[in-house]
Design an enzyme around this catalytic site. Structure first.
Site, PDB file in Angstrom:
ATOM      1  CG  ASN A  89      -0.345  -0.145   2.531  1.00 40.49           C
ATOM      2  OD1 ASN A  89       0.654  -0.842   2.704  1.00 40.49           O
ATOM      3  ND2 ASN A  89      -0.927   0.510   3.525  1.00 40.49           N
ATOM      4  CG  HIS A 102      -6.449  -0.230  -1.571  1.00 37.97           C
ATOM      5  ND1 HIS A 102      -7.440  -0.614  -0.696  1.00 37.97           N
ATOM      6  CD2 HIS A 102      -6.689   1.083  -1.849  1.00 37.97           C
ATOM      7  CE1 HIS A 102      -8.249   0.406  -0.450  1.00 37.97           C
ATOM      8  NE2 HIS A 102      -7.808   1.440  -1.139  1.00 37.97           N
ATOM      9  CD  GLU A 104      -5.496  -6.311  -1.184  1.00 33.79           C
ATOM     10  OE1 GLU A 104      -6.185  -6.856  -0.299  1.00 33.79           O
ATOM     11  OE2 GLU A 104      -5.117  -5.119  -1.101  1.00 33.79           O
ATOM     12  CB  CYS A 129     -10.941  -3.265   1.540  1.00 30.90           C
ATOM     13  SG  CYS A 129     -10.209  -2.451   0.092  1.00 30.90           S
ATOM     14  CB  CYS A 132      -8.750  -4.836  -2.925  1.00 32.21           C
ATOM     15  SG  CYS A 132      -7.592  -3.523  -2.479  1.00 32.21           S
TER      16      CYS A 132
END
Length: 294
Positions: A89, A102, A104, A129, A132
């Site tokens: 991140n 983020h 991912e 989340c 993502c």
């Protein structure tokens, strides 16, 4: 030498710690392990790819840039090629939180920018989340993409994103990681402009068709480029600057050492990246920001 991995390496089992130190701490470490390196590491440490990816999460998280949250998240994207790509991140002071990347998104975008054709799995140290999960639904692997979390069995994205809304609902056939070239061209005045144009030509913008790319050059002359990524839900998309910053960060570059930046986008595009790109770059200390249009 990349010192950012030292503390994370100390958390690894001794065999892996010894094997990985020379690889990841080298100045030339690109932020991913090749399929050949993955096989060699697994054989030498007596482990498998999934266990290796989980063990590397602290190394990926060590790449995080978190001046706001101080909460580091690491992710590893498993390419169809067998390569493993780090992601982390990223936050930026003095700009809106919407510019945040983020982990991912970082790992996935990193793999895409490296030319990967698709992903099998994403390993991450915290549950993805909703933002993502929606971002991952744009990939050509669809909801069959596997998500691996510590101490849990791998599960397909469809389990985490039931009744998903995605490209198919909007009649979009091109997915992120599909190979595309949009055919934009003009006479590039230098290598930085050329790289930004290349990025625009491979950007994923099937909803607005506002293809764009960014290239960044540091004080050592190294160039990092990133392409725009749209999403069926719009908000989870990723601006081209953030993609370029991901590439720079994963390659060990200094985000505050951007000496020149170029944005390439359409002169009559429905969307423009200029305002947000220039604002974020200014916050990072870059003043030489140029716009070129196709």
């Amino acid at each position: 030498m990349q010192n950012r991995f030292h503390a994370a390496l100390n958390t690894l089992p001794s065999p892996l710690q010894t094997l990985l130190t020379d690889i990841v701490c080298a100045d030339t470490f690109p932020g991913y392990l090749s399929a050949k390196q993955v096989t060699a590491l697994c054989n030498a440490a007596g482990t498998d790819e999934d266990a290796l990816a989980l063990a590397m999460l602290p190394l990926a998280a060590a790449c995080a840039v978190t001046p706001v949250s101080r909460f580091n998240v690491g992710a590893v994207a498993h390419g169809l090629s067998g390569n493993l790509y780090f992601g982390a991140n990223m936050e930026f002071c003095h700009v809106p939180l919407q510019q945040t990347v983020h982990a991912e998104q970082s790992a996935i975008t990193h793999a895409w920018l490296r030319g990967e054709k698709g992903l099998r799995k994403v390993t991450v140290n915290y549950t993805p989340c909703g933002h993502c999960r929606q971002f991952m639904n744009e990939l050509n692997s669809g909801t069959d993409l596997l998500i691996q979390l510590p101490e849990l069995a791998a599960m397909p994205l469809k389990t985490l994103l039931p009744h998903a809304f995605g490209p198919v609902d909007l009649g979009i056939k091109t997915r992120l990681f599909d190979q595309v070239h949009h055919g934009y061209h003009f006479l590039a005045t230098n290598a930085v402009v050329g790289k930004a144009l290349e990025a625009a030509n491979r950007s994923h913008a099937p909803y607005s068709h506002s293809h764009s790319g960014v290239a960044l050059q540091d004080s050592r002359g190294r160039i990092y480029s990133g392409a725009y990524i749209e999403n069926a839900a719009f908000n989870p998309g990723l601006p081209p600057l953030q993609a370029a910053l991901i590439f720079m960060n994963m390659a060990g570059g200094d985000l505050h050492d951007i000496h020149r930046a170029v944005l390439v986008e359409g002169s009559n595009a429905m969307l423009s990246q200029w305002e947000s790109t220039s604002a974020t770059l200014s916050a990072l200390g870059c003043q030489d920001i140029a716009l070129f249009s196709y």
